[in-house]
Write an enzyme that holds these catalytic residues in place. Sequence first.
Site, PDB file in Angstrom:
ATOM      1  N   CYS A   1      14.667  44.632  64.047  1.00 60.14           N
ATOM      2  CA  CYS A   1      16.117  44.858  64.080  1.00 60.14           C
ATOM      3  C   CYS A   1      16.444  46.034  63.159  1.00 60.14           C
ATOM      4  O   CYS A   1      17.269  45.934  62.248  1.00 60.14           O
ATOM      5  CB  CYS A   1      16.881  43.610  63.677  1.00 60.14           C
ATOM      6  SG  CYS A   1      16.324  42.101  64.506  1.00 60.14           S
TER       7      CYS A   1
ATOM      8  N   ALA B   1      17.604  49.345  63.583  1.00 56.64           N
ATOM      9  CA  ALA B   1      18.686  50.327  63.688  1.00 56.64           C
ATOM     10  C   ALA B   1      19.792  50.023  62.673  1.00 56.64           C
ATOM     11  O   ALA B   1      20.088  48.848  62.428  1.00 56.64           O
ATOM     12  CB  ALA B   1      19.257  50.316  65.096  1.00 56.64           C
ATOM     13  N   PRO B   2      20.367  51.061  62.050  1.00 58.32           N
ATOM     14  CA  PRO B   2      20.212  52.504  62.310  1.00 58.32           C
ATOM     15  C   PRO B   2      19.054  53.168  61.567  1.00 58.32           C
ATOM     16  O   PRO B   2      18.920  54.379  61.632  1.00 58.32           O
ATOM     17  CB  PRO B   2      21.548  53.072  61.835  1.00 58.32           C
ATOM     18  CG  PRO B   2      21.951  52.163  60.720  1.00 58.32           C
ATOM     19  CD  PRO B   2      21.466  50.787  61.098  1.00 58.32           C
TER      20      PRO B   2
ATOM     21  N   GLY C   1      18.088  52.919  58.084  1.00 54.69           N
ATOM     22  CA  GLY C   1      18.170  53.190  56.650  1.00 54.69           C
ATOM     23  C   GLY C   1      17.073  52.488  55.857  1.00 54.69           C
ATOM     24  O   GLY C   1      16.467  53.071  54.958  1.00 54.69           O
ATOM     25  N   LYS C   2      16.823  51.222  56.212  1.00 52.61           N
ATOM     26  CA  LYS C   2      15.791  50.470  55.483  1.00 52.61           C
ATOM     27  C   LYS C   2      14.398  50.964  55.890  1.00 52.61           C
ATOM     28  O   LYS C   2      13.490  51.015  55.053  1.00 52.61           O
ATOM     29  CB  LYS C   2      15.952  48.972  55.755  1.00 52.61           C
ATOM     30  CG  LYS C   2      17.303  48.407  55.308  1.00 52.61           C
ATOM     31  CD  LYS C   2      17.386  46.918  55.549  1.00 52.61           C
ATOM     32  CE  LYS C   2      18.783  46.387  55.247  1.00 52.61           C
ATOM     33  NZ  LYS C   2      19.779  46.814  56.254  1.00 52.61           N
TER      34      LYS C   2
ATOM     35  N   ASP D   1      13.001  43.081  72.265  1.00 56.86           N
ATOM     36  CA  ASP D   1      13.674  41.888  71.764  1.00 56.86           C
ATOM     37  C   ASP D   1      12.771  41.223  70.724  1.00 56.86           C
ATOM     38  O   ASP D   1      11.642  40.836  71.033  1.00 56.86           O
ATOM     39  CB  ASP D   1      13.929  40.949  72.948  1.00 56.86           C
ATOM     40  CG  ASP D   1      14.713  39.712  72.554  1.00 56.86           C
ATOM     41  OD1 ASP D   1      14.786  39.398  71.353  1.00 56.86           O
ATOM     42  OD2 ASP D   1      15.244  39.044  73.465  1.00 56.86           O
TER      43      ASP D   1
ATOM     44  N   CYS E   1      23.128  40.371  56.274  1.00 50.52           N
ATOM     45  CA  CYS E   1      24.305  40.814  55.513  1.00 50.52           C
ATOM     46  C   CYS E   1      25.403  39.761  55.677  1.00 50.52           C
ATOM     47  O   CYS E   1      26.577  40.074  55.837  1.00 50.52           O
ATOM     48  CB  CYS E   1      24.777  42.195  55.944  1.00 50.52           C
ATOM     49  SG  CYS E   1      25.115  42.370  57.706  1.00 50.52           S
TER      50      CYS E   1
END
Length: 431
Positions: free
Chosen positions: A254, A256-257, A259-260, A302, A373
């Site tokens: 998972c 996107a976008p 950053g991690k 997925d 989050c």
Amino acid sequence: MSINTRAISANIIYSVLDKQQSLSQCFEQHTNTLTASQRGQCQDFVYGVLRQYSQFNYFINQLTHTKIKPEFNLVRYLIAIGFYQIDQERVADHAAVGETVEACKQLNFSGFSSLVNALLRSYQREQQSLNEKLNAAPAQITSAHPDWLLKRLKTAYPKGWKKIIKQNLAKPPFWIRINQRKQTTDDFIQKLTAAEIPFTQDNKQAETLLLDNAVSVDTLPDFFEGSCSVQDAAAQQAARLLGAMDGEKILDACAAPGGKTAHILEMANVECDALDIDEKRLNRVSQTMQRLNLNCNILQGDASKNDWWDGQQYDRILLDAPCSATGVIRRHPDILYLRKDSDIKALSELQQEILKNMWSLLKPGGVLLYATCSILPDENKKQITQFLNSQQDAKLDPIFSSENIEDPGWQILPGSQNMDGFYYARLIKQS
């Protein structure tokens, strides 16, 4: 005809509240031809109004005896923008009123001009008495939070829910992460100082900076050459807690976008797969990698299934699970209007399904970092407790010594050390 950012902003609010579209999507659609300054103004209007819409709507209903029908909601949202601007006191009240009336005409609602003018002027005069009435209004209006979310927050945080609500309605801080592969922290700080952008350095992580004010990224030194990334301090914990080491095979599920993913690659020389179900959002991962001059394998698939997997198990997996995003409401105020109570059960089931599948892709001895989050226990510590009780080879790897199987992980609440709300739990797969 000149562009009226209030008219555009009213249309964006209409898309969120009446069409139930996500703010990020409809904002881009409505503002992609605007200048940076015009986009900034729209962002200020839209985010400001959505954070306080229930209160502005209450004031509108108090001030008018003529009910504004739903088919004229654009006018209602324009009035809310006018109220917001009067509250902000950055322009003279007469200018706020005049521009809002002009926007009314631009949206072909000239017949409402007198009403808009009268309501804004009444709001100027009666703000004190309106605020006194607001104190007696239902909690859903005064808190600007839906009842279902208020109930969950009160149950989970009986002593802290008011502070969470206050943080959810505040403007978010502006954190950046210095890319250590491009320059040293000291070099970047010198450039930032020369650019006269004031900041504070994080006490624990030298490469993490908190800017005094939000800025356009094109003002950050060498941003488009990959010098730094805009990322909240809570999100920056993910790569550090994952602890990837040189030579390892990593999965960012998972992603996107991206950053991690980028932070993982900045910290260690690893082979990294960035997986996401959304092909469009994967384009942003690609753009992030290109800007930062980093490489990863971008995979569309997925995370609850294996049809994208090459059969090689991973040393470490970052699972940033789909969630309610209740920890980042201050950055995404549309969550207050789009998320439903029933979403939490569906998300919880999906999180457990993905967690079990990710576990099967992890090497014995490997590490899985579960992240959301969200600030809701159903999506966080209850998920990990349930998983540890059902998975014999899973062991909690505490981030803090106080953790145990009944209270696992690190729950960061919005505003804690000026960070977003996030949850992390680290698990080891026993050999």
